[in-house]
Design a protein around this motif. Sequence first.
Motif, PDB file in Angstrom:
ATOM      1  N   ALA A 108     -28.947 128.617  76.943  1.00  0.00           N
ATOM      2  CA  ALA A 108     -27.916 127.849  76.219  1.00  0.00           C
ATOM      3  C   ALA A 108     -27.267 126.838  77.149  1.00  0.00           C
ATOM      4  O   ALA A 108     -26.995 125.695  76.753  1.00  0.00           O
ATOM      5  N   VAL A 109     -27.028 127.227  78.394  1.00  0.00           N
ATOM      6  CA  VAL A 109     -26.471 126.289  79.383  1.00  0.00           C
ATOM      7  C   VAL A 109     -27.434 125.128  79.575  1.00  0.00           C
ATOM      8  O   VAL A 109     -27.028 123.960  79.603  1.00  0.00           O
ATOM      9  N   ASN A 110     -28.731 125.432  79.698  1.00  0.00           N
ATOM     10  CA  ASN A 110     -29.734 124.376  79.873  1.00  0.00           C
ATOM     11  C   ASN A 110     -29.681 123.377  78.723  1.00  0.00           C
ATOM     12  O   ASN A 110     -29.653 122.159  78.945  1.00  0.00           O
ATOM     13  N   GLU A 111     -29.692 123.893  77.501  1.00  0.00           N
ATOM     14  CA  GLU A 111     -29.715 122.998  76.335  1.00  0.00           C
ATOM     15  C   GLU A 111     -28.482 122.098  76.288  1.00  0.00           C
ATOM     16  O   GLU A 111     -28.595 120.903  76.015  1.00  0.00           O
ATOM     17  N   ARG A 112     -27.328 122.662  76.551  1.00  0.00           N
ATOM     18  CA  ARG A 112     -26.108 121.844  76.529  1.00  0.00           C
ATOM     19  C   ARG A 112     -26.074 120.871  77.691  1.00  0.00           C
ATOM     20  O   ARG A 112     -25.589 119.748  77.545  1.00  0.00           O
ATOM     21  N   THR A 113     -26.605 121.285  78.820  1.00  0.00           N
ATOM     22  CA  THR A 113     -26.660 120.378  79.973  1.00  0.00           C
ATOM     23  C   THR A 113     -27.604 119.219  79.686  1.00  0.00           C
ATOM     24  O   THR A 113     -27.305 118.066  80.016  1.00  0.00           O
ATOM     25  N   TRP A 114     -28.722 119.490  79.051  1.00  0.00           N
ATOM     26  CA  TRP A 114     -29.664 118.414  78.725  1.00  0.00           C
ATOM     27  C   TRP A 114     -29.022 117.392  77.789  1.00  0.00           C
ATOM     28  O   TRP A 114     -29.251 116.193  77.935  1.00  0.00           O
ATOM     29  N   SER A 115     -28.231 117.867  76.842  1.00  0.00           N
ATOM     30  CA  SER A 115     -27.528 116.929  75.948  1.00  0.00           C
ATOM     31  C   SER A 115     -26.578 116.049  76.740  1.00  0.00           C
ATOM     32  O   SER A 115     -26.490 114.838  76.520  1.00  0.00           O
ATOM     33  N   LEU A 116     -25.878 116.665  77.665  1.00  0.00           N
ATOM     34  CA  LEU A 116     -24.941 115.914  78.512  1.00  0.00           C
ATOM     35  C   LEU A 116     -25.677 114.888  79.364  1.00  0.00           C
ATOM     36  O   LEU A 116     -25.264 113.728  79.467  1.00  0.00           O
ATOM     37  N   LEU A 117     -26.785 115.286  79.959  1.00  0.00           N
ATOM     38  CA  LEU A 117     -27.542 114.375  80.819  1.00  0.00           C
ATOM     39  C   LEU A 117     -28.130 113.221  80.011  1.00  0.00           C
ATOM     40  O   LEU A 117     -28.147 112.074  80.478  1.00  0.00           O
ATOM     41  N   GLU A 118     -28.610 113.517  78.826  1.00  0.00           N
ATOM     42  CA  GLU A 118     -29.151 112.464  77.967  1.00  0.00           C
ATOM     43  C   GLU A 118     -28.065 111.439  77.643  1.00  0.00           C
ATOM     44  O   GLU A 118     -28.302 110.239  77.645  1.00  0.00           O
ATOM     45  N   TRP A 119     -26.878 111.926  77.363  1.00  0.00           N
ATOM     46  CA  TRP A 119     -25.758 111.032  77.076  1.00  0.00           C
ATOM     47  C   TRP A 119     -25.416 110.188  78.301  1.00  0.00           C
ATOM     48  O   TRP A 119     -25.147 109.001  78.192  1.00  0.00           O
ATOM     49  N   ALA A 120     -25.445 110.808  79.483  1.00  0.00           N
ATOM     50  CA  ALA A 120     -25.106 110.078  80.709  1.00  0.00           C
ATOM     51  C   ALA A 120     -26.148 109.010  81.023  1.00  0.00           C
ATOM     52  O   ALA A 120     -25.817 107.971  81.599  1.00  0.00           O
ATOM     53  N   ARG A 121     -27.392 109.241  80.639  1.00  0.00           N
ATOM     54  CA  ARG A 121     -28.446 108.252  80.903  1.00  0.00           C
ATOM     55  C   ARG A 121     -28.250 106.979  80.085  1.00  0.00           C
ATOM     56  O   ARG A 121     -28.553 105.896  80.552  1.00  0.00           O
ATOM     57  N   CYS A 122     -27.794 107.121  78.867  1.00  0.00           N
ATOM     58  CA  CYS A 122     -27.601 105.943  78.025  1.00  0.00           C
ATOM     59  C   CYS A 122     -26.360 106.143  77.142  1.00  0.00           C
ATOM     60  O   CYS A 122     -26.507 106.452  75.953  1.00  0.00           O
ATOM     61  N   PRO A 123     -25.176 106.035  77.739  1.00  0.00           N
ATOM     62  CA  PRO A 123     -23.945 106.246  76.965  1.00  0.00           C
ATOM     63  C   PRO A 123     -23.722 105.126  75.962  1.00  0.00           C
ATOM     64  O   PRO A 123     -24.135 103.998  76.164  1.00  0.00           O
ATOM     65  N   GLY A 124     -23.058 105.474  74.896  1.00  0.00           N
ATOM     66  CA  GLY A 124     -22.692 104.486  73.886  1.00  0.00           C
ATOM     67  C   GLY A 124     -21.196 104.213  73.976  1.00  0.00           C
ATOM     68  O   GLY A 124     -20.589 104.386  75.021  1.00  0.00           O
ATOM     69  N   GLY A 125     -20.595 103.822  72.861  1.00  0.00           N
ATOM     70  CA  GLY A 125     -19.154 103.598  72.836  1.00  0.00           C
ATOM     71  C   GLY A 125     -18.411 104.899  73.027  1.00  0.00           C
ATOM     72  O   GLY A 125     -18.928 105.982  72.781  1.00  0.00           O
ATOM     73  N   GLU A 126     -17.175 104.809  73.481  1.00  0.00           N
ATOM     74  CA  GLU A 126     -16.341 105.989  73.737  1.00  0.00           C
ATOM     75  C   GLU A 126     -17.065 106.973  74.654  1.00  0.00           C
ATOM     76  O   GLU A 126     -17.073 108.175  74.418  1.00  0.00           O
ATOM     77  N   ALA A 127     -17.644 106.448  75.719  1.00  0.00           N
ATOM     78  CA  ALA A 127     -18.456 107.272  76.616  1.00  0.00           C
ATOM     79  C   ALA A 127     -17.663 108.422  77.226  1.00  0.00           C
ATOM     80  O   ALA A 127     -18.129 109.554  77.258  1.00  0.00           O
ATOM     81  N   SER A 128     -16.446 108.154  77.716  1.00  0.00           N
ATOM     82  CA  SER A 128     -15.664 109.198  78.367  1.00  0.00           C
ATOM     83  C   SER A 128     -15.309 110.318  77.405  1.00  0.00           C
ATOM     84  O   SER A 128     -15.372 111.495  77.753  1.00  0.00           O
ATOM     85  N   THR A 129     -14.954 109.962  76.191  1.00  0.00           N
ATOM     86  CA  THR A 129     -14.586 110.973  75.202  1.00  0.00           C
ATOM     87  C   THR A 129     -15.776 111.862  74.875  1.00  0.00           C
ATOM     88  O   THR A 129     -15.661 113.089  74.868  1.00  0.00           O
ATOM     89  N   ARG A 130     -16.908 111.268  74.615  1.00  0.00           N
ATOM     90  CA  ARG A 130     -18.111 112.044  74.283  1.00  0.00           C
ATOM     91  C   ARG A 130     -18.549 112.873  75.487  1.00  0.00           C
ATOM     92  O   ARG A 130     -18.973 114.016  75.337  1.00  0.00           O
ATOM     93  N   HIS A 131     -18.441 112.302  76.676  1.00  0.00           N
ATOM     94  CA  HIS A 131     -18.810 113.038  77.885  1.00  0.00           C
ATOM     95  C   HIS A 131     -17.925 114.268  78.046  1.00  0.00           C
ATOM     96  O   HIS A 131     -18.400 115.351  78.376  1.00  0.00           O
ATOM     97  N   ARG A 132     -16.645 114.111  77.781  1.00  0.00           N
ATOM     98  CA  ARG A 132     -15.715 115.245  77.876  1.00  0.00           C
ATOM     99  C   ARG A 132     -16.082 116.336  76.869  1.00  0.00           C
ATOM    100  O   ARG A 132     -16.072 117.516  77.187  1.00  0.00           O
ATOM    101  N   GLU A 133     -16.423 115.939  75.650  1.00  0.00           N
ATOM    102  CA  GLU A 133     -16.824 116.915  74.627  1.00  0.00           C
ATOM    103  C   GLU A 133     -18.077 117.679  75.055  1.00  0.00           C
ATOM    104  O   GLU A 133     -18.139 118.900  74.946  1.00  0.00           O
ATOM    105  N   LEU A 134     -19.059 116.934  75.546  1.00  0.00           N
ATOM    106  CA  LEU A 134     -20.301 117.579  75.979  1.00  0.00           C
ATOM    107  C   LEU A 134     -20.058 118.459  77.207  1.00  0.00           C
ATOM    108  O   LEU A 134     -20.640 119.544  77.321  1.00  0.00           O
ATOM    109  N   SER A 135     -19.197 118.015  78.105  1.00  0.00           N
ATOM    110  CA  SER A 135     -18.858 118.819  79.283  1.00  0.00           C
ATOM    111  C   SER A 135     -18.193 120.121  78.865  1.00  0.00           C
ATOM    112  O   SER A 135     -18.469 121.187  79.432  1.00  0.00           O
TER     113      SER A 135
END
Length: 170
Positions: A108-135
């Motif tokens: 489960a940690v792996n799957e959530r980490t992969w989502s976070l890393l994918e977001w970090a590779r190509c962030p969209g709008g409101e990057a910090s907010t989404r990053h915080r949610e995924l973190s």
Amino acid sequence: MTSQIITLIGVLAGALVSFVATHWAERTRFRQTLATRWDERKLDAYIQYISCIKEEVRTARQAVEASERGDDNTGALTAMETAEARRSVLFEGLILLSNDAAVDAARAVNERTWSLLEWARCPGGEASTRHRELSNLVIEALNSLHGAARQDLAMQHRSRSPGRRQTPAL
């Protein structure tokens, strides 16, 4: 003659009891030593894996922050990918040493980490907010892994105040 036979039987019985007791004690000590050695390896595997996840989250945050500022985030992304490669290797060790509950929690940690890393590779709008949610999702999964690891290592759970959320420092 009868007294000598009784004495001889007593000596033999004493020797047999002594041998059995010594053998049992040595076997118990060996098993405890072996269990302790594996527990130490398990603990090291958990620590290394969790530390690597924290490194990935930290470098992902740096990549997102650099991207938001318009700076080059290549260095942070490279560090993130290096940590991801290390995490993959550490996860294999975790699979070999841990019980099923801990492995499931690590997945489960792996799957959530992969989502976070994918977001970090190509962030969209409101990057910090989404990053915080995924973190936060990664942190929740890490908390579950911590509990599973404590059970696997047969450690007592420290009591926490009800409703207090345990969050590891990232």
